[in-house]
Each structure stands twice: as C-alpha cells, then as structure tokens.
Write a protein that holds these residues in place. Sequence first.
Motif, PDB file in Angstrom:
ATOM      1  N   GLN A 149       0.847  -1.193   0.000  1.00 41.74           N
ATOM      2  CA  GLN A 149       0.000   0.000   0.000  1.00 41.74           C
ATOM      3  C   GLN A 149       0.883   1.244   0.000  1.00 41.74           C
ATOM      4  O   GLN A 149       1.764   1.399   0.847  1.00 41.74           O
ATOM      5  CB  GLN A 149      -0.896  -0.027   1.227  1.00 41.74           C
ATOM      6  N   ASP A 150       0.639   2.162  -0.961  1.00 40.14           N
ATOM      7  CA  ASP A 150       1.430   3.387  -1.066  1.00 40.14           C
ATOM      8  C   ASP A 150       0.788   4.578  -0.367  1.00 40.14           C
ATOM      9  O   ASP A 150       1.479   5.460   0.133  1.00 40.14           O
ATOM     10  CB  ASP A 150       1.657   3.743  -2.543  1.00 40.14           C
ATOM     11  N   SER A 151      -0.522   4.626  -0.345  1.00 35.42           N
ATOM     12  CA  SER A 151      -1.194   5.762   0.277  1.00 35.42           C
ATOM     13  C   SER A 151      -2.114   5.271   1.395  1.00 35.42           C
ATOM     14  O   SER A 151      -2.570   4.134   1.394  1.00 35.42           O
ATOM     15  CB  SER A 151      -2.016   6.531  -0.765  1.00 35.42           C
ATOM     16  N   ALA A 152      -2.384   6.168   2.312  1.00 36.96           N
ATOM     17  CA  ALA A 152      -3.230   5.818   3.451  1.00 36.96           C
ATOM     18  C   ALA A 152      -4.687   5.713   3.021  1.00 36.96           C
ATOM     19  O   ALA A 152      -5.116   6.336   2.061  1.00 36.96           O
ATOM     20  CB  ALA A 152      -3.095   6.878   4.534  1.00 36.96           C
ATOM     21  N   ARG A 153      -5.430   4.929   3.759  1.00 35.66           N
ATOM     22  CA  ARG A 153      -6.863   4.795   3.489  1.00 35.66           C
ATOM     23  C   ARG A 153      -7.632   5.930   4.175  1.00 35.66           C
ATOM     24  O   ARG A 153      -7.257   6.393   5.247  1.00 35.66           O
ATOM     25  CB  ARG A 153      -7.354   3.446   3.986  1.00 35.66           C
ATOM     26  N   ASP A 154      -8.710   6.332   3.546  1.00 31.75           N
ATOM     27  CA  ASP A 154      -9.553   7.402   4.074  1.00 31.75           C
ATOM     28  C   ASP A 154     -10.930   6.843   4.408  1.00 31.75           C
ATOM     29  O   ASP A 154     -11.394   5.893   3.785  1.00 31.75           O
ATOM     30  CB  ASP A 154      -9.723   8.520   3.039  1.00 31.75           C
ATOM     31  N   VAL A 155     -11.594   7.465   5.371  1.00 34.64           N
ATOM     32  CA  VAL A 155     -12.954   7.086   5.732  1.00 34.64           C
ATOM     33  C   VAL A 155     -13.893   8.120   5.132  1.00 34.64           C
ATOM     34  O   VAL A 155     -13.744   9.321   5.343  1.00 34.64           O
ATOM     35  CB  VAL A 155     -13.124   7.006   7.261  1.00 34.64           C
ATOM     36  N   ASP A 156     -14.870   7.632   4.370  1.00 29.99           N
ATOM     37  CA  ASP A 156     -15.855   8.513   3.763  1.00 29.99           C
ATOM     38  C   ASP A 156     -16.749   9.085   4.865  1.00 29.99           C
ATOM     39  O   ASP A 156     -17.343   8.322   5.644  1.00 29.99           O
ATOM     40  CB  ASP A 156     -16.689   7.720   2.749  1.00 29.99           C
ATOM     41  N   PRO A 157     -16.875  10.417   4.975  1.00 30.10           N
ATOM     42  CA  PRO A 157     -17.654  10.983   6.076  1.00 30.10           C
ATOM     43  C   PRO A 157     -19.150  10.693   5.989  1.00 30.10           C
ATOM     44  O   PRO A 157     -19.826  10.622   7.013  1.00 30.10           O
ATOM     45  CB  PRO A 157     -17.396  12.491   5.966  1.00 30.10           C
ATOM     46  N   GLY A 217     -19.192   6.204   5.718  1.00 30.85           N
ATOM     47  CA  GLY A 217     -18.315   5.503   6.633  1.00 30.85           C
ATOM     48  C   GLY A 217     -17.493   4.398   5.979  1.00 30.85           C
ATOM     49  O   GLY A 217     -16.863   3.606   6.656  1.00 30.85           O
ATOM     50  N   TRP A 218     -17.508   4.335   4.634  1.00 36.30           N
ATOM     51  CA  TRP A 218     -16.737   3.326   3.920  1.00 36.30           C
ATOM     52  C   TRP A 218     -15.272   3.688   3.916  1.00 36.30           C
ATOM     53  O   TRP A 218     -14.894   4.853   3.930  1.00 36.30           O
ATOM     54  CB  TRP A 218     -17.223   3.199   2.486  1.00 36.30           C
ATOM     55  N   THR A 219     -14.432   2.685   3.889  1.00 41.07           N
ATOM     56  CA  THR A 219     -12.995   2.903   3.784  1.00 41.07           C
ATOM     57  C   THR A 219     -12.619   2.902   2.318  1.00 41.07           C
ATOM     58  O   THR A 219     -12.992   2.002   1.567  1.00 41.07           O
ATOM     59  CB  THR A 219     -12.236   1.788   4.523  1.00 41.07           C
ATOM     60  N   SER A 220     -11.875   3.923   1.896  1.00 42.07           N
ATOM     61  CA  SER A 220     -11.480   4.009   0.495  1.00 42.07           C
ATOM     62  C   SER A 220     -10.014   4.397   0.389  1.00 42.07           C
ATOM     63  O   SER A 220      -9.391   4.839   1.349  1.00 42.07           O
ATOM     64  CB  SER A 220     -12.351   5.035  -0.242  1.00 42.07           C
TER      65      SER A 220
END
Length: 103
Positions: free
Chosen positions: A29-37, A40-43
């Motif tokens: 994994q090159d970039s961090a995962r984000d949480v959709d506000p 609430g999904w992880t992307s």
Amino acid sequence: MRARIYQPAKTAMQSGTAKTKGWVLEFAQDSARDVDPLMGWTSSTDTQTQVKLSFDSKEAALTYAGDKGIEAVVTEPHTRKPNIRKGGYSENFVPNRRAVWTH
C-alpha cells in the motif's frame, strides 16, 4: 512501487496442499486509506493493492519484478514435516487392532 513475493500457506479449512505450490506477487500500500464521512466506507486512491499476480516459481516472480522495475521483498515459507502415518486414517477402523481404542 514496492511488492512482496511469497508462497501462500494452506488455509485452516484445507487438509491437503492444493494451491500452495505457486508464488504470489502482491503490491504494498502506497497511500493511506480514508474514511468517507457520509457512508463511513474505507477508500483509497491506490488501486495496486487489489492486484495479486500468481507465478509458478519464485524466480519467475523475481524476473517479472525486475523487468517492470518493482522493488520486491521475498518472504520465504516456513516448511514443516508432513504428518503421514504408516497405516493412514483407515488404521483407526481395522477390526484386528492391536492397540487399545482410545475414545
């Protein structure tokens, strides 16, 4: 790009050694995962983590990584001695057993 080359272990539901002979190249994994506000999904913007390439040998995976310019780390598998009994599983049900039944 970074990747990991490994030989997959057998699953807990598997008694045989099927699908454990090949090697897998898996991207890191090159970039961090984000949480959709909202949901609430992880992307993530990194789609390479979804890619798993299968190879017949470790050398083939290393050759592929070298040709494509991928920095690869090889994880060697832990081998264990096979547990094969002389009589096998059917030995438990032989009518002329010499040992005491343990159940």
